[in-house]
Design a protein around this motif. Structure first.
Motif, PDB file in Angstrom:
ATOM      1  N   LEU A  70     -14.943 -15.941  -1.962  1.00  0.00           N
ATOM      2  CA  LEU A  70     -12.911 -15.162  -1.769  1.00  0.00           C
ATOM      3  C   LEU A  70     -12.060 -16.088  -2.288  1.00  0.00           C
ATOM      4  CD1 LEU A  70     -14.841 -14.935   1.773  1.00  0.00           C
ATOM      5  CD2 LEU A  70     -13.965 -13.571   0.860  1.00  0.00           C
ATOM      6  N   GLU A  71     -12.328 -17.739  -2.203  1.00  0.00           N
ATOM      7  CA  GLU A  71     -11.049 -17.993  -2.967  1.00  0.00           C
ATOM      8  C   GLU A  71     -10.933 -17.429  -4.063  1.00  0.00           C
ATOM      9  OE1 GLU A  71     -10.596 -22.461  -1.578  1.00  0.00           O
ATOM     10  OE2 GLU A  71     -11.129 -22.873  -2.909  1.00  0.00           O
ATOM     11  N   LYS A  72     -12.016 -17.484  -5.474  1.00  0.00           N
ATOM     12  CA  LYS A  72     -11.357 -16.691  -6.870  1.00  0.00           C
ATOM     13  C   LYS A  72     -10.673 -15.420  -6.625  1.00  0.00           C
ATOM     14  CE  LYS A  72     -13.495 -16.909 -11.260  1.00  0.00           C
ATOM     15  NZ  LYS A  72     -14.434 -17.097 -12.296  1.00  0.00           N
ATOM     16  N   VAL A  73     -10.550 -14.585  -5.029  1.00  0.00           N
ATOM     17  CA  VAL A  73     -10.371 -13.436  -5.341  1.00  0.00           C
ATOM     18  C   VAL A  73      -8.913 -13.211  -5.494  1.00  0.00           C
ATOM     19  CG1 VAL A  73     -12.465 -11.851  -5.510  1.00  0.00           C
ATOM     20  CG2 VAL A  73     -10.861 -12.199  -3.349  1.00  0.00           C
ATOM     21  N   GLY A  74      -8.772 -14.995  -4.673  1.00  0.00           N
ATOM     22  CA  GLY A  74      -7.489 -14.837  -3.969  1.00  0.00           C
ATOM     23  C   GLY A  74      -7.155 -14.778  -2.655  1.00  0.00           C
TER      24      GLY A  74
ATOM     25  N   GLY B 198     -13.913  -4.900  -0.643  1.00  0.00           N
ATOM     26  CA  GLY B 198     -13.049  -4.464   0.112  1.00  0.00           C
ATOM     27  C   GLY B 198     -12.277  -5.581   0.039  1.00  0.00           C
ATOM     28  N   ALA B 199     -12.755  -6.854  -0.317  1.00  0.00           N
ATOM     29  CA  ALA B 199     -11.769  -8.495  -0.104  1.00  0.00           C
ATOM     30  C   ALA B 199     -10.533  -8.034  -1.315  1.00  0.00           C
ATOM     31  CB  ALA B 199     -12.902  -9.629  -0.026  1.00  0.00           C
ATOM     32  N   SER B 200     -10.138  -8.669  -1.183  1.00  0.00           N
ATOM     33  CA  SER B 200      -9.002  -8.874  -1.936  1.00  0.00           C
ATOM     34  C   SER B 200      -7.701  -9.928  -2.119  1.00  0.00           C
ATOM     35  CB  SER B 200      -7.946  -7.830  -1.995  1.00  0.00           C
ATOM     36  OG  SER B 200      -6.367  -8.163  -1.236  1.00  0.00           O
ATOM     37  N   ASP B 201      -6.604 -10.489  -2.721  1.00  0.00           N
ATOM     38  CA  ASP B 201      -5.511 -10.956  -2.696  1.00  0.00           C
ATOM     39  C   ASP B 201      -5.124 -11.529  -0.996  1.00  0.00           C
ATOM     40  OD1 ASP B 201      -3.820 -10.006  -3.912  1.00  0.00           O
ATOM     41  OD2 ASP B 201      -3.478 -10.593  -5.293  1.00  0.00           O
ATOM     42  N   GLN B 202      -4.732 -10.381  -0.888  1.00  0.00           N
ATOM     43  CA  GLN B 202      -4.070  -9.737   0.714  1.00  0.00           C
ATOM     44  C   GLN B 202      -5.187 -10.454   2.425  1.00  0.00           C
ATOM     45  OE1 GLN B 202      -1.120  -7.925   0.478  1.00  0.00           O
ATOM     46  NE2 GLN B 202      -1.732  -8.220  -2.182  1.00  0.00           N
TER      47      GLN B 202
ATOM     48  N   MET C 263     -11.671  -2.799  -5.471  1.00  0.00           N
ATOM     49  CA  MET C 263     -11.674  -3.422  -6.640  1.00  0.00           C
ATOM     50  C   MET C 263     -12.725  -3.151  -7.556  1.00  0.00           C
ATOM     51  SD  MET C 263      -9.426  -6.465  -7.473  1.00  0.00           S
ATOM     52  CE  MET C 263      -9.826  -7.409  -9.608  1.00  0.00           C
ATOM     53  N   ILE C 264     -13.454  -3.168  -8.605  1.00  0.00           N
ATOM     54  CA  ILE C 264     -13.828  -3.624  -9.354  1.00  0.00           C
ATOM     55  C   ILE C 264     -14.068  -4.671 -10.165  1.00  0.00           C
ATOM     56  CG2 ILE C 264     -15.977  -2.666 -10.929  1.00  0.00           C
ATOM     57  CD1 ILE C 264     -15.640   0.146 -10.258  1.00  0.00           C
ATOM     58  N   TRP C 265     -14.603  -5.808 -10.423  1.00  0.00           N
ATOM     59  CA  TRP C 265     -14.328  -6.785 -10.097  1.00  0.00           C
ATOM     60  C   TRP C 265     -14.710  -6.867 -11.941  1.00  0.00           C
ATOM     61  CZ3 TRP C 265     -10.765 -11.009  -8.678  1.00  0.00           C
ATOM     62  CH2 TRP C 265     -10.888 -11.590  -9.334  1.00  0.00           C
ATOM     63  N   ALA C 266     -15.696  -6.580 -12.330  1.00  0.00           N
ATOM     64  CA  ALA C 266     -15.943  -7.815 -13.597  1.00  0.00           C
ATOM     65  C   ALA C 266     -16.336  -6.178 -14.137  1.00  0.00           C
ATOM     66  CB  ALA C 266     -17.220  -8.184 -13.852  1.00  0.00           C
ATOM     67  N   LYS C 267     -16.075  -6.079 -15.698  1.00  0.00           N
ATOM     68  CA  LYS C 267     -16.650  -4.485 -16.317  1.00  0.00           C
ATOM     69  C   LYS C 267     -17.779  -4.797 -16.718  1.00  0.00           C
ATOM     70  CE  LYS C 267     -16.608  -6.442 -21.120  1.00  0.00           C
ATOM     71  NZ  LYS C 267     -16.644  -7.838 -20.613  1.00  0.00           N
ATOM     72  N   GLU C 268     -19.146  -6.117 -16.591  1.00  0.00           N
ATOM     73  CA  GLU C 268     -20.670  -5.758 -16.652  1.00  0.00           C
ATOM     74  C   GLU C 268     -20.717  -4.987 -15.609  1.00  0.00           C
ATOM     75  OE1 GLU C 268     -18.586  -8.497 -16.730  1.00  0.00           O
ATOM     76  OE2 GLU C 268     -18.974  -9.189 -18.898  1.00  0.00           O
ATOM     77  N   GLU C 269     -20.110  -4.294 -14.631  1.00  0.00           N
ATOM     78  CA  GLU C 269     -20.250  -3.960 -13.502  1.00  0.00           C
ATOM     79  C   GLU C 269     -19.862  -2.264 -12.966  1.00  0.00           C
ATOM     80  OE1 GLU C 269     -19.127  -5.245  -9.200  1.00  0.00           O
ATOM     81  OE2 GLU C 269     -17.511  -6.114 -10.766  1.00  0.00           O
ATOM     82  N   THR C 270     -20.398  -1.564 -14.982  1.00  0.00           N
ATOM     83  CA  THR C 270     -20.009  -0.474 -15.163  1.00  0.00           C
ATOM     84  C   THR C 270     -19.928   0.186 -16.359  1.00  0.00           C
ATOM     85  OG1 THR C 270     -17.759  -0.968 -16.002  1.00  0.00           O
ATOM     86  CG2 THR C 270     -17.367   0.128 -13.982  1.00  0.00           C
TER      87      THR C 270
ATOM     88  N   TRP D 128     -21.891 -18.447 -10.299  1.00  0.00           N
ATOM     89  CA  TRP D 128     -22.006 -18.145  -9.134  1.00  0.00           C
ATOM     90  C   TRP D 128     -20.441 -17.962  -8.207  1.00  0.00           C
ATOM     91  CZ3 TRP D 128     -23.048 -22.446  -4.607  1.00  0.00           C
ATOM     92  CH2 TRP D 128     -23.242 -20.985  -3.627  1.00  0.00           C
ATOM     93  N   THR D 129     -20.163 -18.503  -8.334  1.00  0.00           N
ATOM     94  CA  THR D 129     -18.672 -17.955  -8.018  1.00  0.00           C
ATOM     95  C   THR D 129     -17.986 -16.721  -8.593  1.00  0.00           C
ATOM     96  OG1 THR D 129     -18.355 -20.429  -8.055  1.00  0.00           O
ATOM     97  CG2 THR D 129     -15.732 -18.859  -7.371  1.00  0.00           C
ATOM     98  N   GLU D 130     -18.357 -16.163  -9.636  1.00  0.00           N
ATOM     99  CA  GLU D 130     -17.824 -14.704 -10.563  1.00  0.00           C
ATOM    100  C   GLU D 130     -18.896 -13.826  -9.479  1.00  0.00           C
ATOM    101  OE1 GLU D 130     -15.928 -14.576 -12.475  1.00  0.00           O
ATOM    102  OE2 GLU D 130     -16.376 -12.189 -13.434  1.00  0.00           O
ATOM    103  N   ASN D 131     -19.991 -14.251  -9.904  1.00  0.00           N
ATOM    104  CA  ASN D 131     -20.927 -12.700  -8.883  1.00  0.00           C
ATOM    105  C   ASN D 131     -20.516 -12.447  -7.300  1.00  0.00           C
ATOM    106  OD1 ASN D 131     -22.654 -12.009 -10.855  1.00  0.00           O
ATOM    107  ND2 ASN D 131     -24.182 -14.160 -10.792  1.00  0.00           N
ATOM    108  N   VAL D 132     -20.000 -13.706  -6.600  1.00  0.00           N
ATOM    109  CA  VAL D 132     -19.511 -13.779  -5.047  1.00  0.00           C
ATOM    110  C   VAL D 132     -18.547 -13.202  -4.779  1.00  0.00           C
ATOM    111  CG1 VAL D 132     -19.376 -14.893  -3.234  1.00  0.00           C
ATOM    112  CG2 VAL D 132     -20.727 -15.586  -4.700  1.00  0.00           C
ATOM    113  N   ALA D 133     -17.368 -13.101  -6.555  1.00  0.00           N
ATOM    114  CA  ALA D 133     -16.839 -12.749  -6.166  1.00  0.00           C
ATOM    115  C   ALA D 133     -16.578 -10.846  -6.463  1.00  0.00           C
ATOM    116  CB  ALA D 133     -15.309 -12.872  -7.418  1.00  0.00           C
ATOM    117  N   ARG D 134     -17.460 -10.352  -7.191  1.00  0.00           N
ATOM    118  CA  ARG D 134     -17.837  -8.891  -7.395  1.00  0.00           C
ATOM    119  C   ARG D 134     -18.257  -8.521  -5.890  1.00  0.00           C
ATOM    120  NH1 ARG D 134     -22.123  -8.715 -12.255  1.00  0.00           N
ATOM    121  NH2 ARG D 134     -20.846 -10.187 -14.273  1.00  0.00           N
TER     122      ARG D 134
END
Ligand code: DLL
Length: 436
Positions: free
Chosen positions: A147-151, A121-125, A1-8, A109-115
């Motif tokens: 990691l908490e940010k992505v759930g 391959g991390a997710s809320d699962q 999954m791609i977390w943020a639109k800025e990555e594309t 920072w949290t946002e960048n680590v979430a990306r």
């Protein structure tokens, strides 16, 4: 999954965003950070001189020594009351490199680590076990926040106590492990020692490694220990830049994508300090965009790599960097030959009879440099056979001679006899520095 639109973003969209932020950053540092204003005045550059991305090269470099000279908070652009967190680098001698974060810095920072964790391959699962040492090191709390940010459900395990680490992995059905690659290898040994089969006894499927390099040979070793289906990536960062969250590998495993809307990478010749053409290998220099507490410009990371601008099959458009091959200050010069520990590692890891742990000792004997490499045997019954041992020793020496062009001494030692590390591994002892 791609977390943020800025990555594309397309290249032109990304560059427009970077330029806007770079202009703001140039004014911000000039107005708020005395050592920067001084450097910029000396270089004869004013914030309004930054009109294109190429103008970045007009700005002066920042060095690690600037942190030391301005210890503890002389490079900070905000008052202490605006800070919500301090971290410090794990320097072995002298004062640490002190860094701080405003509330906005923490969010970014949290946002960048979430990306970066999504790239891996991390997710809320996921149930994520963080086996970095908690404390002032940015690794543990950085990955924790992302990691908490992505759930994901995070276990703030810290490093050490391998038995307990295994127990949590088994009992909580851990799916994702965060560690330095060397500690992950060490934990893999514990797994074997306990007779556990990762495919039957554990639910682990993802490794997010960082804080030190992971060579391809090391990644192969991870698969041997943790199973073929174990998917492991590495990510890159540095306390001065924020910590982890600067760049990370995606599922394509073709280099680490930069969060380019926050970090502009350049590659320079470490000696002449000239910017090198795209694709060439040299020292990584990073400019942080939009950081409030410590707005770093053209920071000399000391890390050696190259950048790749070709599109990636994962869909991200951001520039990637190859594995770091070493630090400019990691390089050993042995009888005039430049040697990086990662080159030695590649040879050692290709030989199945020896394990992934090694130590390099460099000394000067009769005025000549001598390098001894201690490696562990996988099977201690070999110790009983002189002929097999000497054949193995010769094979390692030949491999190293071909790789380095240098003769080395090899010490084959019993399994589990070399030092293990819970954080970043220290593999080189250079006695020449003490004038021996
Ligand atoms: O190691 C931040 C971090 C923590 C990054 C956890 C990723 C995961 P420092 O302690 O300041 O910060 O050390 C930074 O570590 O300049 C590199 O030499 C090295 N390093 C970090 N990640 C990698 C990597 C954290 N993936 C220094 N490959 C950097 C190679 C790495 N070297």
């Amino acid at each position: 999954m791609i977390w943020a639109k800025e990555e594309t973003l397309s290249r032109s969209e990304m560059e427009a965003l970077q330029l806007k932020k770079l202009k703001e950053t140039a004014s911000y540092i000039y107005d708020r950070v005395e050592p920067y204003r001084k450097k910029m005045d000396e270089a004869g550059v004013k914030p309004e001189d930054i009109q294109s991305l190429a103008d970045l090269q007009k700005l002066p470099f920042t060095y690690k020594v600037d942190f030391r000279d301005n210890y503890p908070t002389g490079l900070f652009a905000v008052d202490k009351k605006e800070l919500v967190r301090f971290h410090a680098s794990s320097g072995t001698t002298g004062k640490p490199t002190m860094v701080g974060y405003t509330r906005k810095d923490m969010e970014n920072w949290t946002e960048n680590v979430a990306r970066v964790v999504c790239m891996g391959g991390a997710s809320d699962q996921d149930v994520a076990q963080i086996s970095f040492g908690y404390g002032t090191f940015t690794g543990a709390l950085g990955l924790h926040g992302g990691l908490e940010k992505v759930g994901a459900a995070v276990i703030p395990m810290s490093s050490g106590n391998a038995k307990k680490q295994m127990m949590f992995m088994e009992d909580l059905g851990v799916t994702l492990l965060v560690a330095t690659p060397s500690y992950a290898l060490h934990l893999g040994e514990e797994l074997k020692a306990r007779g556990l089969d990762p495919s039957k006894d554990l639910s682990l499927r993802i490794g997010l490694f960082g804080g030190e390099g992971m060579t391809e040979a090391m990644r192969d070793e991870m698969h041997k220990l943790w199973g073929e289906d174990f998917f492991c990536t590495q990510n890159y960062g540095m306390s001065e830049l924020c910590g982890p969250g600067v760049a990370g590998e995606c599922e394509a495993l073709t280099g680490m994508h930069f969060n380019e809307d926050w970090f502009i990478p350049e590659i320079i010749d470490p000696v002449t300090e000239e910017v090198l053409p795209p694709g060439e290998r040299g020292e990584l220099v990073i400019t942080c965009l939009g950081k409030e507490a410590i707005p770093l410009v053209r920071y000399r990371t000391g890390d050696l790599t190259r950048l790749m601008y070709e599109p990636c099959s994962c869909g991200r458009t951001t520039v990637r960097m190859e594995n770091i091959t070493g630090r400019a200050d990691d390089m050993l010069v042995i009888r005039g030959v430049n040697v990086f520990p990662t080159q030695i590692e590649e040879v050692l890891f290709s030989i199945p009879e020896i394990g992934p742990h090694y130590e390099i000792l460099v000394e000067r004997i009769n005025h000549l440099d001598a390098m001894t490499i201690s490696v562990e045997l996988v099977d201690d019954t070999l110790l009983d056979s002189y002929s097999k041992l000497s054949e193995l020793g010769d094979r390692i020496k030949t491999g190293l001679k071909e790789q380095l062009g240098l003769a080395t001494k090899i010490k084959l030692v019993a399994p589990q006899s070399l030092k293990r590390f819970e954080g970043k591994a220290k593999r080189v002892t250079d006695l020449r520095k003490d004038g021996v």
